[in-house]
Design an enzyme around this catalytic site. Structure first.
Site: not given
Length: 271
Positions: A2-3, A58, A91, A111, A152, A261
């Site tokens: 979930p973002e 989030k 869970h 998880r 950056r 990633r």
DNA sequence: GAAGGCCTGGAA
DNA sequence: TTCCAGGCCTTC
């Protein structure tokens, strides 16, 4: 997984049902999931009313009376869902009961990357991860966004995933925003023209806005509280489309590793 | 700024 | 049986 768009949808759904409810009890089945000790939770939560519900990055925030805030981060597989009865579920980590309704709001997470904690009004009670959160994509100005990224030197994709720089993007929406902006995920923003960063700023907002409207992306575990699915996964341009044709130019979508990633992109459209 | 670790289920 | 997915943190 979930973002920002998924969390935003969860918050909007929860808002309808939980505003004004009073906690009767909170049961913590697996203590690791709660950064705040079980006893503190048990002492501070019952009898408190939910007076606000909001999202920060989030994170999901339940504002309680007397300045306490109950926070949830869903990690990758976390869910906040309603249960009539608590059936056996390995869970299941937290069960929340209310005075006004029989249904229980439960926090389950396969998880265990998710977490829950309680803060009071003091800044010191906020965990590091929250305190150092960067600005919201819908709140940061274009000027500040460009200035932030222009200094950056890291890979643009990795920077977008860094919650201290910008809060809310994960792998899906970082990839999708970069495709929409036509920027290669390996590019370094300090070497990009500001016009392209401006494009990225717009693309992020558009991507998130559309995703929110379509109910988020249902990939693995994310579903709405009524069990329905989001639709934005049907509109992904690159994420999860490795080897398939780019929707813009028909070139095969590539997948590479970037800072550990996966990054999916179109080698033709994204330069 | 890169790499490894936590965690689990599903795919190779 | 091993690998992969990725939220975020720690270590180098």
């Amino acid at each position: 997984m979930p973002e920002l768009p998924e969390v935003e949808n969860i918050v909007r759904e929860l808002k309808q049902k939980t505003m004004g409810l009073t906690f009767r009890r909170i049961s913590i089945l697996h203590e690791e999931i709660s950064k705040t000790p079980r006893q503190t939770m048990g002492k501070k939560i019952p009898q408190r009313k939910i007076i606000s519900l909001s999202r920060r990055g989030k994170y999901i925030r339940f504002g309680l009376n007397e300045e306490n805030t109950l926070w949830f981060h869903l990690g990758m597989t976390g869910q906040l869902v309603w249960r009539d009865e608590t059936v056996k579920d390995p869970h299941l980590h937290v069960v929340m009961e209310f005075l006004e309704i029989p249904q229980k709001l439960v926090f389950r997470d396969i998880r265990k990357f998710g977490e829950m904690f309680l803060t009071n009004g003091n800044l010191e009670s906020l965990p590091e991860g929250v305190r150092r959160l960067g600005p919201e994509p819908f709140e940061i100005s274009e000027k500040t966004f460009i200035e932030t990224f222009r200094q950056r030197s890291g890979r643009i994709k990795s920077l977008l995933l860094n919650q201290r720089i910008l809060a809310g993007l994960g792998n899906i929406y970082a990839d999708e925003s970069l495709h929409r902006a036509g920027i290669d995920p390996r590019r370094r923003p300090n070497r990009l023209k500001s016009g392209r960063l401006k494009q990225l700023y717009q693309s992020i907002r558009e991507t998130l806005e559309e995703a929110i409207k379509l109910g988020g992306s249902s990939i693995d575990d994310y579903i709405h509280s009524d069990g329905s699915r989001g639709f934005f996964q049907n509109f992904h341009r690159v994420y999860g489309r490795f080897g398939l044709e780019c929707v813009v130019c028909k070139t095969a979508i590539r997948k590479i590793k970037l800072a550990g990633r996966s990054a999916s992109f179109c080698p033709q459209c994204q330069t």
